[in-house]
Design a protein around this motif. Structure first.
Motif, PDB file in Angstrom:
ATOM      1  N   THR A  36       0.713  -1.354  -0.067  1.00 48.59           N
ATOM      2  CA  THR A  36       0.070   0.015   0.033  1.00 48.59           C
ATOM      3  C   THR A  36       0.773   1.164   0.064  1.00 48.59           C
ATOM      4  O   THR A  36       0.338   2.447   0.117  1.00 48.59           O
ATOM      5  N   PRO A  38       3.591   2.041  -2.437  1.00 48.57           N
ATOM      6  CA  PRO A  38       4.368   2.647  -3.717  1.00 48.57           C
ATOM      7  C   PRO A  38       3.528   3.594  -4.429  1.00 48.57           C
ATOM      8  O   PRO A  38       4.231   4.683  -4.691  1.00 48.57           O
ATOM      9  N   GLN A  39       2.199   3.709  -4.225  1.00 48.56           N
ATOM     10  CA  GLN A  39       1.322   4.830  -4.995  1.00 48.56           C
ATOM     11  C   GLN A  39       1.504   6.007  -4.183  1.00 48.56           C
ATOM     12  O   GLN A  39       1.515   7.137  -4.729  1.00 48.56           O
ATOM     13  N   GLU A  42       5.138   7.696  -4.954  1.00 51.71           N
ATOM     14  CA  GLU A  42       4.852   8.170  -6.273  1.00 51.71           C
ATOM     15  C   GLU A  42       4.104   9.482  -6.144  1.00 51.71           C
ATOM     16  O   GLU A  42       4.600  10.573  -6.847  1.00 51.71           O
ATOM     17  N   THR A  90      10.383  -2.085  -5.339  1.00 55.42           N
ATOM     18  CA  THR A  90      10.131  -0.562  -5.297  1.00 55.42           C
ATOM     19  C   THR A  90      10.050  -0.169  -3.770  1.00 55.42           C
ATOM     20  O   THR A  90      10.404   0.932  -3.501  1.00 55.42           O
TER      21      THR A  90
END
Ligand code: SF4
Lengths: 478, 216
Positions: A36, A38-39, A42, A90
């Motif tokens: 939950t 990586p986004q 980003e 990531t």
């Protein structure tokens, strides 16, 4: 004015209350994992934002990791699933880029984020703790205000160290007396959910109290608070007491020296005051709780191991009749079936609910000198962290599991959510110590029955659900 | 975030209680590190007859003819009608992303799970709570009339039915404001940086051990 534990934690973290009823709440600890985050990283990058307080964040890979030693030994590059590898990579890359502390894959301290957190003292009493995972409620066991958040909120916490919240209501669940032998925190959790339903705690912070709760170890309290979310409550809480303090005293990230003294002074106040007002209360007699097994596709579809699946004419309305019909069809069960007639094909002992040392000990106690039934096709024991694994091995528990015919795996979420290769096949039935029996949760078409570790072990031995103390009379002697 | 003011949309059913976020987006799709592209996998296990993987070509997969969202009459639906405790379970925001990507702008149900509700609001999806009796009535009307549409007015906080009658609903005023303007939470909170900093200073004085660096 008399305050609840939740009120005290809220007040101590209130940055500002706004006229529209929302508030800014300061977050002390933010735990991260690969699925939950990586986004959120980003999003920060795209907006040119940085972390508000780097040292508040601690990351660990857990959801998507392999639990096979051979695959783990090769490190990330050896993971066969390319999509998973990219996700894990990531997390490493983001932690490096943002200078966030991360416990790497093959570190002995790696584990399920909710097992690792308290174990390291990264979670402490009195903290506000969030993580992009609904079972963050686990940490309420420490007397911390802890709850799961979505990825947008993960990004919000990273960028501002705050959350926009509305104060929840207070719900006190008192479990009086003591528990019968063989009944565990998991059974309390399942009994509570059976009583109030999966939406019963929605909008509430649930404080568990009473003699039966005080009698639980920290591990047991974590199991209980872990499942608060399955009752709809974003957070569960247990007041701080000597059990809490002695658990945290030697944890690596716990305060030391004078700081410990100051901390203890504040932690000792972390209980609901006499006469504090609760919006809802429930009292359960601890003695009356027996071992529970879920039979359906929601944790509220649960009953005593000595009970049976309900029948359609026991349902109060059309929606619940439909729900029962659908659940029975999915689970491949007939109405009215005694729970003890249900035969699992698979056993899963693990997850952030029940993968701590006490859980493994209680399963091992049942399995010692016994073998799993021939009808069991797979049986996984997945310790919650590398430290739990090491401790279990030092106590010889791994031998008990292996001798019984079970697999002893590397730490991770594993078959709790089946993101990795550990999963049920369609139609396979599992006695699982995890927290969710939703359709497909443990694998597409898989059927989950939630139980305590001792009950999972008993089902493994008997080949069907059975109360632990009835095992001997079944002729499944040690 | 897309602003939400007024929305006129086709209604589709999700006629069961306790729809969980695992059901909305199964775990194998959580391996993605992106926040878009989840629409084709919304309700994956109900929607398709085979088991989907992140790299499946969804256009080639066999559809479950029994699942309402696959029915011709619900194509293009943007309002989901649902039952109690919608969105329970996992905090995965992928569920809200998938709803948004699929084209849903609103969900109407008697109750929602807290985390899903908050995730939905942050992604421009309006969760509307109506009493169970009204939701029942909407289900009845929707099943009876193909092409059943509702008009949702967030300004007025009303749901307008085809017969011209409207029902009002409540929504958190802060969230309503964010939705109406399409505002980003983080921007709003960062405007309060000074307040956060001064709180943080007091907090640090009181609980210094919370501010130590994590040395692993
Ligand atoms: S063990 Fe299961 S419930 Fe716990 S964090 Fe992992 S996936 Fe979530």
């Amino acid at each position: 004015m008399a305050q609840t534990l939740y009120d005290k934690l809220w007040d101590a973290h209130l940055v500002e209350q706004r006229d529209d009823g929302t508030a800014l709440i300061y977050i002390d600890r933010h735990l991260l994992h690969e699925v939950t985050s990586p986004q959120a990283f980003e999003g920060l990058t795209l907006a040119g934002r940085s972390l508000w307080r780097r040292s508040a964040n601690l990351a660990v890979p857990d959801h998507n990791v392999s639990t096979l030693k051979a695959e783990r030994d090769g490190g990330l590059n050896a993971l066969p699933d390319e999509v998973s590898r990219l996700q894990l990579q990531t997390l490493d890359d983001n932690c490096l880029a943002f200078d966030v502390a991360e416990i790497p894959l093959n570190d002995v301290r790696q584990g399920i984020v909710h097992v690792m957190g308290p174990e390291q003292g990264a979670v402490l009493p009195g903290m506000t703790v969030v993580c992009g995972d609904s079972h963050t409620s686990t940490h309420g066991a420490a007397g911390a205000l802890a709850h799961g958040i979505g990825t947008s909120e993960v990004e919000h916490v990273m960028a501002t160290q705050c959350l926009i919240q509305r104060k929840m209501k207070n719900f006190r669940i008192e479990v009086t007396g003591s528990l019968q032998p063989g009944v565990t925190a998991k059974d309390i959790a399942l009994a509570v959910i059976g009583e109030i339903g999966t939406a019963g705690g929605t909008g509430f912070a649930i404080e568990f109290c009473g003699a039966a709760i005080q009698g639980l170890t920290m591990e047991g309290r974590m199991t209980l608070c872990n499942m608060a979310i399955e009752a709809g409550a974003r957070c569960g809480l247990v007041a701080v007491d000597d059990v809490t303090l002695s658990y945290f005293r030697d944890k690596p990230l716990a305060p030391k020296g004078d700081d410990w003294g100051r901390a203890e002074e504040w932690w000792r106040t972390l209980h609901s005051d006499e006469g504090a007002a609760f919006d809802r209360t429930l009292q359960i007699d601890g003695e009356s709780i027996d071992a529970h097994v879920t039979w359906g596709t929601s944790p509220e579809m649960v009953t005593s191991v000595n009970g049976r699946v309900p029948t359609l004419d026991e349902m109060p309305d059309e929606t619940s009749r439909l729900g029962l019909t659908r659940a029975l069809e999915y689970m491949g069960l007939e109405q009215g079936t005694p729970l003890s007639d249900i035969r699992p094909d698979a056993i899963f002992i693990g997850s952030c609910t029940n993968s701590r040392i006490e859980d493994l000990r209680s399963a091992a106690e049942v399995l010692k000198g016994r073998r799993i039934a021939p009808s069991i096709r797979k049986a996984l024991v997945v310790p919650g962290s590398g430290l739990v694994k090491a401790q279990a091995e030092a106590e010889g528990l791994d031998r008990i599991f292996l001798d019984a015919g079970m697999e002893w795996r590397e730490p991770g979420c594993s078959m709790c959510l089946a993101m990795n290769a550990d999963r049920l096949m369609p139609g396979e039935r599992c006695a699982s110590t995890s927290n969710r029996n939703f359709e497909g949760r443990q694998g597409n078409g898989g059927r989950t029955h939630l139980v305590s570790p001792a009950m999972a072990a008993a089902a493994a031995v008997a080949g069907h659900f059975v109360a632990v103390d009835a095992l001997d009379s079944e002729g499944v002697a040690v | 975030m897309k602003p939400f003011t007024q929305h006129d949309g086709l209604v589709a059913p999700m006629d069961r209680a306790n729809v969980d976020t695992d059901l909305m987006v199964p775990k194998q799709f959580l391996k993605s590190i992106r926040r878009s592209g989840f629409g084709p996998n919304l309700f994956d296990e109900l929607r398709y007859l085979d088991e989907g993987e992140p790299d499946s070509d969804n256009s080639q997969r066999p559809l479950n003819p029994e699942f309402p969202l696959n029915h011709a009459r619900y194509q293009g639906a943007s309002i989901l009608l649902a039952r109690e405790n919608f969105g329970c379970g996992s905090s995965r925001e992928h569920a809200a992303w998938a709803m948004e990507d699929f084209g849903f702008r609103a969900v109407i149900a008697p109750s929602f799970a807290d985390i899903f509700r908050s995730n939905a609001l942050k992604n421009g999806i309006l969760p509307i709570v109506l009493p169970a009796s009204q939701v029942d009535q909407l289900f009845g009307e929707m099943y009876a009339a193909e092409g059943y549409r509702l008009v949702i007015d967030l300004e007025a906080c009303t749901v307008l039915r085809p017969n011209g009658e409207s029902w009002s609903f409540e929504v958190d005023p802060f969230r309503r404001d964010c939705l109406l303007k399409g505002l980003d939470d983080i921007g709003i909170t960062l405007e309060r940086s000074d307040a956060i900093r001064s709180f943080e200073q007091r907090h640090r004085d009181r609980f210094p051990w919370l501010f130590e660096d994590i040395v692993l």
